[in-house]
Design a protein around this motif. Sequence first.
Motif, short mmCIF file in Angstrom:
data_model
loop_
_atom_site.label_atom_id
_atom_site.label_comp_id
_atom_site.label_asym_id
_atom_site.label_seq_id
_atom_site.Cartn_x
_atom_site.Cartn_y
_atom_site.Cartn_z
N ILE A 108 -9.92 34.17 -28.40
CA ILE A 108 -9.57 35.48 -27.86
C ILE A 108 -10.70 36.04 -27.02
CG2 ILE A 108 -9.06 37.85 -28.46
CD1 ILE A 108 -7.58 36.90 -30.78
N ALA A 109 -11.93 35.89 -27.51
CA ALA A 109 -13.07 36.38 -26.74
C ALA A 109 -13.09 35.72 -25.37
CB ALA A 109 -14.37 36.09 -27.49
N GLY A 110 -12.85 34.38 -25.33
CA GLY A 110 -12.82 33.69 -24.06
C GLY A 110 -11.73 34.18 -23.14
N SER A 111 -10.53 34.36 -23.70
CA SER A 111 -9.42 34.75 -22.83
C SER A 111 -9.59 36.18 -22.35
CB SER A 111 -8.09 34.54 -23.55
OG SER A 111 -7.58 35.74 -23.99
N GLN A 112 -10.22 37.02 -23.17
CA GLN A 112 -10.48 38.39 -22.71
C GLN A 112 -11.45 38.38 -21.54
OE1 GLN A 112 -11.76 40.77 -26.01
NE2 GLN A 112 -9.67 41.25 -26.63
N ALA A 113 -12.48 37.55 -21.65
CA ALA A 113 -13.44 37.45 -20.54
C ALA A 113 -12.73 36.98 -19.28
CB ALA A 113 -14.57 36.50 -20.92
N LEU A 114 -11.83 35.98 -19.44
CA LEU A 114 -11.09 35.45 -18.29
C LEU A 114 -10.23 36.53 -17.65
CD1 LEU A 114 -10.94 32.49 -17.23
CD2 LEU A 114 -8.69 32.39 -18.27
N ASN A 115 -9.51 37.29 -18.49
CA ASN A 115 -8.63 38.32 -17.96
C ASN A 115 -9.42 39.43 -17.28
OD1 ASN A 115 -6.21 37.21 -18.49
ND2 ASN A 115 -5.88 38.28 -20.43
N ARG A 116 -10.59 39.75 -17.85
CA ARG A 116 -11.44 40.75 -17.20
C ARG A 116 -11.83 40.28 -15.80
NH1 ARG A 116 -13.78 42.31 -22.12
NH2 ARG A 116 -15.32 40.65 -22.04
N ARG A 117 -12.14 38.96 -15.70
CA ARG A 117 -12.55 38.43 -14.41
C ARG A 117 -11.39 38.49 -13.42
NH1 ARG A 117 -15.50 32.73 -14.31
NH2 ARG A 117 -17.18 33.85 -15.33
N ILE A 118 -10.16 38.12 -13.90
CA ILE A 118 -8.99 38.19 -13.02
C ILE A 118 -8.78 39.62 -12.53
CG2 ILE A 118 -6.47 37.97 -12.93
CD1 ILE A 118 -6.69 35.65 -14.85
N ALA A 119 -8.89 40.58 -13.46
CA ALA A 119 -8.67 41.98 -13.10
C ALA A 119 -9.71 42.42 -12.08
CB ALA A 119 -8.73 42.86 -14.35
N ALA A 120 -10.98 42.00 -12.29
CA ALA A 120 -12.04 42.39 -11.37
C ALA A 120 -11.78 41.80 -9.98
CB ALA A 120 -13.39 41.91 -11.90
N LYS A 121 -11.29 40.53 -9.96
CA LYS A 121 -11.01 39.87 -8.69
C LYS A 121 -9.89 40.60 -7.95
CE LYS A 121 -9.66 35.40 -7.64
NZ LYS A 121 -9.35 34.08 -8.17
N ASP A 122 -8.83 40.98 -8.71
CA ASP A 122 -7.72 41.72 -8.11
C ASP A 122 -8.21 43.02 -7.51
OD1 ASP A 122 -6.08 39.73 -8.75
OD2 ASP A 122 -4.95 40.78 -10.31
N ALA A 123 -9.08 43.71 -8.27
CA ALA A 123 -9.60 45.00 -7.80
C ALA A 123 -10.41 44.81 -6.52
CB ALA A 123 -10.46 45.65 -8.89
N ALA A 124 -11.24 43.74 -6.51
CA ALA A 124 -12.07 43.50 -5.33
C ALA A 124 -11.18 43.18 -4.12
CB ALA A 124 -13.02 42.33 -5.61
N GLN A 125 -10.10 42.38 -4.38
CA GLN A 125 -9.18 42.02 -3.30
C GLN A 125 -8.51 43.27 -2.73
OE1 GLN A 125 -6.32 39.19 -4.66
NE2 GLN A 125 -7.24 37.61 -3.39
N ALA A 126 -8.08 44.15 -3.64
CA ALA A 126 -7.43 45.39 -3.20
C ALA A 126 -8.39 46.22 -2.37
CB ALA A 126 -6.95 46.18 -4.43
N ALA A 127 -9.66 46.27 -2.81
CA ALA A 127 -10.66 47.07 -2.09
C ALA A 127 -10.89 46.51 -0.68
CB ALA A 127 -11.97 47.08 -2.87
N SER A 128 -10.99 45.16 -0.59
CA SER A 128 -11.25 44.57 0.72
C SER A 128 -10.04 44.74 1.64
CB SER A 128 -11.63 43.10 0.58
OG SER A 128 -10.50 42.39 0.12
N LEU A 129 -8.83 44.71 1.05
CA LEU A 129 -7.61 44.94 1.84
C LEU A 129 -7.64 46.33 2.44
CD1 LEU A 129 -4.47 43.47 0.05
CD2 LEU A 129 -5.21 43.12 2.40
N LYS A 130 -8.04 47.29 1.61
CA LYS A 130 -8.11 48.69 2.04
C LYS A 130 -9.08 48.82 3.23
CE LYS A 130 -7.21 52.38 -1.21
NZ LYS A 130 -7.69 52.93 -2.47
N GLU A 131 -10.23 48.14 3.08
CA GLU A 131 -11.23 48.20 4.15
C GLU A 131 -10.66 47.64 5.44
OE1 GLU A 131 -14.93 46.32 3.16
OE2 GLU A 131 -15.31 47.88 1.65
N ALA A 132 -9.95 46.51 5.31
CA ALA A 132 -9.40 45.86 6.51
C ALA A 132 -8.42 46.80 7.22
CB ALA A 132 -8.71 44.57 6.11
N VAL A 133 -7.62 47.54 6.42
CA VAL A 133 -6.67 48.48 7.01
C VAL A 133 -7.45 49.61 7.66
CG1 VAL A 133 -4.93 50.23 6.47
CG2 VAL A 133 -4.80 47.95 5.46
#
Lengths: 216, 206
Positions: free
Chosen positions: A191-216
């Motif tokens: 569970i600890a591992g999968s939580q770390a993985l999901n946190r990373r996915i969420a962070a990546k999604d957030a970063a992607q959204a931020a860069s998309l916003k910048e591009a717009v």
Amino acid sequence: MKEWMRVLRNGLSLENPLTVLMIGLCSTLAVSTKLEGAFFMGIGVIFVLVMSNVLIAAVRKFTPDEVRIPIFIVIIASFVTIVDLVMKAYLPSVYSFLGVWIPLIVVNCIVLGRAEAFAYHNTVWLSVADGIGMGLGYTVIIAGLAAFRELFGSGQLQFLGATLVTMPAFYRPPNILLLFPGAFILFGLIIAGSQALNRRIAAKDAAQAASLKEAV
Amino acid sequence: MSGVAQLMLLFIGAALVNNILLTRFIALCSFFGISNDMHTSIGMSLAVIFVMMMASTATWMFYYFLLKPLGVGEFLYIPAFILVIAALVQFVEMYLRKYSPALYRAMGIYLPLITTNCAVLAAATEAVKPGFFKMGIAYNFTLGENLIYTLGVSCGYGFALLSFTAMRERLELAQVPEWLKGSPMAFITAGLLTLGYIGLGSLFGL
């Protein structure tokens, strides 16, 4: 179709029934001492999940709200009886290893939980995706845990009578992996591992959204 | 098996040696879901004891007075048992909603999930299919033994749940590594708790 894939993927990662929702743990920890048993348990759960999701989604419009739980349960119990009898007939050794856990698929929180949370509010087509996704999410974790416990706890990995991997002779298997504390502690680490993985996915999604916003 | 001593043995065997939560992993969902708060744990334990006693009596009678004489026990026991249990749980839910809204709110989603509390179905199944019961007793329970056995199982459930809740409440104050915070730590704590139960396994040579 995109929505369908999203629902399917959900079960495997972000809403994995075992590591994120933490339901259906009982059988996971109990059955995961043997790869073979865990694998067929997973197959049984996938079958029951998909079939019951389909049937429940199909009758959801005529199901009165007050008696929905008994109705879900009867549907699920019928499919579990099929698994129970088929496994007894064709895989007797697996059946005797799984024992009470086959009838207990009925009360596997994943199956009823998905019926209540997903199939009752969604279309048949999406419910199939949910059933497969959730079932696969369950099977991957349970078979992985079982493979690890069997390999390192007993020194070899067997599947339907054939030995797949054997540890070198100097390896002394620690019995505790096969006992209850091993199950709990290993699962805590998963569970600890999968939580770390999901946190990373969420962070990546957030970063992607931020860069998309910048591009717009 | 008869006599008070044997019944005591059955009780202790079901409650401690074969503790349903910690040594057999049955009903873990509620174990981890509800063990954050002592008040809720007590309510849940009492609800489980109450429901299990009623449910296993009902399923025992159903099996021996209806299913077995009709010769359909092998095929119909899963749907029949779960239906009896579901009906009982629905009844308890309605009763609580009317007479104890505070307790009803506290249990939230977990009350309908007593239906899917594996402990109830497992105890009911084991009473009529003793091959599943790992204490090495290869015969069918009478109604009285079934009651003692179920009482043992449900008390063992309550005992394990309450002790784990107490540990988790203490754990809130402990300093835990960041990556283990929350549920991973709960599992590791439970693993340590079960270490004690391995020792009980050799009690009475059961």
